[in-house]
Design an enzyme around this catalytic site. Structure first.
Site: not given
Ligand SMILES: Nc1nc2c(ncn2[C@@H]2O[C@H](COP(=O)(O)OP(=O)(O)OP(=O)(O)O)[C@@H](O)[C@H]2O)c(=O)[nH]1
Ligand SMILES: [Zn+2]
Length: 217
Positions: A128, A126
């Protein structure tokens, strides 16, 4: 991090009419958006979502993840409350970008899970950064939030950025056969608060802040 407010306008949606505020991060050119409704600057905690961009889920109806379902539910919840904010953060693919996410999906099609795929591409699980949230919320006069998320790292990151998260509000929607494994991996490897699935994933409890879910163990 340098966030500048650029402009605001009305944004009518099926859920209600939001105020859309646009921000620019001069450090990287990213353009972020806040959709707000009601009097969010009255000092009371605000129902909020910090939503990371997912073109495939948010705009292209993908069922591989839960993003689109969560975005819709968050906008609906804010509209029903008549007050709240959704920050739409341009950090696609957990920060690796759209094309790398497609590369990661390709690896997942061959058996990797979402974390393994990122790692095989040389990225962290992650990538971010939530440092844009505080200045965006500050601009709107918001200092305390009830955060809609299942992600404990997001709660921690926002708190560390100086946003008072008074409550985590569960946002569990959109589980389907195409994203069941993905959600299980989020729970087991990334620590998301998600219910036990058929595969027997154990969920976690956050003791630090109030939690409105009730169903977690
Ligand atoms: N690298 C990668 N990014 C993903 C994948 N699936 C979703 N994403 C990205 O993950 C982000 C969303 O994160 P999530 O882990 O689904 O959820 P979160 O934001 O951590 O948690 P919530 O607040 O509960 O939604 C978005 O930027 C998506 O584009 C994947 O398989 N690989
Ligand atoms: Zn998604």
């Amino acid at each position: 991090m340098s966030i500048t407010f650029i402009a605001s306008s009305k944004l009518p949606t099926p859920f209600g009419v939001f105020t859309m505020s646009g921000f620019e991060d001069s450090a990287n050119g990213k353009e972020h958006v806040a959709l707000s409704m009601g009097d969010v600057a009255d000092g009371e905690p605000v129902l909020a979502r910090a939503h990371s961009e997912c073109l495939t889920g948010d705009a292209l109806f993908s069922m591989r993840c839960d993003c689109g379902y969560q975005l819709e539910e968050a906008l609906r919840a804010v509209a029903e409350a008549g007050r709240g904010v959704v920050l739409y953060l341009r950090q696609e693919g957990r920060g690796i970008g759209l094309l790398n996410k497609i590369r990661a999906y390709h690896l997942q099609d061959q058996g990797a899970d979402t974390v393994e795929a990122n790692e095989q591409l040389g990225f962290g699980a992650d990538m971010r950064d939530y440092s844009m949230c505080r200045p965006m919320l500050d601009h709107l006069g918001i200092h305390a939030i009830r955060l809609m998320t299942n992600n404990p790292r997001k709660v921690k990151a926002l708190s560390e950025a100086g946003v008072e998260v008074v409550e985590r509000v569960s946002l569990q929607v959109g589980r389907n056969p195409h994203n069941d494994g993905y959600l299980n991996t989020k729970a087991s490897k990334l620590g998301h608060y998600l219910p036990q699935s058929a595969n027997g994933i154990v969920t976690h409890q956050d003791d630090d802040i109030a939690d409105s879910t009730g169903e977690q163990s």
